[in-house]
Design a protein around this motif. Structure first.
Motif, mmCIF file in Angstrom:
data_model
loop_
_atom_site.group_PDB
_atom_site.id
_atom_site.type_symbol
_atom_site.label_atom_id
_atom_site.label_comp_id
_atom_site.label_asym_id
_atom_site.label_seq_id
_atom_site.Cartn_x
_atom_site.Cartn_y
_atom_site.Cartn_z
ATOM 1 N N THR A 8 27.448 24.692 19.603
ATOM 2 C CA THR A 8 26.969 25.860 18.701
ATOM 3 C C THR A 8 27.499 27.107 18.749
ATOM 4 O O THR A 8 27.701 28.060 17.814
ATOM 5 C CB THR A 8 25.599 25.776 18.804
ATOM 6 O OG1 THR A 8 24.926 25.962 20.076
ATOM 7 C CG2 THR A 8 24.810 24.391 18.473
ATOM 8 N N SER A 9 27.618 27.688 20.050
ATOM 9 C CA SER A 9 28.076 29.141 20.159
ATOM 10 C C SER A 9 28.714 29.413 21.352
ATOM 11 O O SER A 9 28.413 28.614 22.530
ATOM 12 C CB SER A 9 26.938 29.810 20.296
ATOM 13 O OG SER A 9 27.110 31.314 20.447
ATOM 14 N N SER A 10 29.662 30.257 21.573
ATOM 15 C CA SER A 10 29.978 30.516 22.957
ATOM 16 C C SER A 10 29.905 32.315 23.001
ATOM 17 O O SER A 10 30.542 32.789 23.679
ATOM 18 C CB SER A 10 31.631 30.361 22.940
ATOM 19 O OG SER A 10 32.489 30.959 21.777
ATOM 20 N N VAL A 11 28.865 32.815 22.530
ATOM 21 C CA VAL A 11 28.718 34.146 22.672
ATOM 22 C C VAL A 11 27.586 34.553 23.873
ATOM 23 O O VAL A 11 26.746 33.708 23.758
ATOM 24 C CB VAL A 11 28.045 34.702 21.150
ATOM 25 C CG1 VAL A 11 27.655 36.339 21.564
ATOM 26 C CG2 VAL A 11 28.986 34.420 19.901
ATOM 27 N N ARG A 62 23.650 33.973 24.272
ATOM 28 C CA ARG A 62 23.107 33.158 23.050
ATOM 29 C C ARG A 62 23.030 31.863 23.394
ATOM 30 O O ARG A 62 23.689 31.321 24.344
ATOM 31 C CB ARG A 62 24.154 33.074 21.875
ATOM 32 C CG ARG A 62 24.346 34.349 21.464
ATOM 33 C CD ARG A 62 23.838 34.862 19.946
ATOM 34 N NE ARG A 62 23.169 34.007 19.171
ATOM 35 C CZ ARG A 62 23.813 33.880 17.823
ATOM 36 N NH1 ARG A 62 24.881 34.146 17.467
ATOM 37 N NH2 ARG A 62 23.064 32.810 17.005
ATOM 38 N N ASN A 65 23.103 27.767 23.481
ATOM 39 C CA ASN A 65 24.320 27.031 22.968
ATOM 40 C C ASN A 65 23.674 25.436 23.458
ATOM 41 O O ASN A 65 22.955 25.281 24.537
ATOM 42 C CB ASN A 65 25.395 27.324 23.924
ATOM 43 C CG ASN A 65 26.775 26.818 23.425
ATOM 44 O OD1 ASN A 65 26.873 26.244 22.357
ATOM 45 N ND2 ASN A 65 27.871 26.968 23.893
#
Length: 179
Positions: free
Chosen positions: A129-132, A135, A137
């Motif tokens: 979903t995300s690699s920020v 956040r 994931n």
């Protein structure tokens, strides 16, 4: 009992890797043993090939020797190879009297089949979903196993970077893909 030299061969590509302090041969330290291994001092760990051979000199045998009706054993460390040996037998071999001049003078030899080496392969981690940073994931860990992991004694440990948090309900499940 007469004093006899003996040795244990691990499967080829295994390597004994212990100190004399981590070689256990007393009844209380070895599951299933009913008598202490009849050695005065632990053997030396082989430093040169063949490192899968562990020799016990007859002159190091305890004067009480081997007694009928007892179960002996030892526990120590060995380096397991990255895969099951395929170019030789996958067996443990014990030989008593191996240094005798003739076969008739040799006491006995035994063998036991070794287990397959447990290996994980095809390991991948996917960010879904995300690699920020900071956040939430969802990660997908994928890997295959050469052999089954024994129930109730097998364990999966995933070490994560500092401040990485797994959900409490994080549980593995079988993939629907054959490896």
């Amino acid at each position: 009992s007469r004093m006899v030299s003996w040795r244990v061969f691990a499967p080829v590509t295994y390597a004994w890797s212990f100190s004399r302090a981590t070689f256990y041969s007393r009844t209380g330290d070895v599951a299933g043993a009913t008598a202490d291994l009849p050695v005065r001092t632990p053997p030396y760990c082989p430093l040169a090939p063949p490192q899968n051979r562990l020799d016990f000199a007859g002159d190091n045998e305890h004067p009480n020797g081997w007694q009928r009706g007892f179960v002996y054993g030892f526990r120590t460390q060995i380096r397991v190879p990255p895969e099951t040996p395929r170019l030789s037998v996958n067996e443990w071999i014990g030989e008593w009297g191996f240094n005798a001049r003739t076969l008739l003078e040799r006491s006995v030899a035994v063998r036991a089949e070794a287990q397959e080496v447990r290996v994980a392969h095809s390991f991948n981690v996917w960010s879904l979903t995300s690699s920020v940073e900071g956040r939430s994931n969802e990660l997908l860990f994928q890997f295959g196993l050469v052999t089954a992991v024994p129930p109730e004694v097998g364990v999966l440990i995933i070490e994560a970077p500092l401040n990485f948090v797994f959900e409490a309900a994080c549980v593995p499940y079988n993939a629907e893909v054959e490896y």
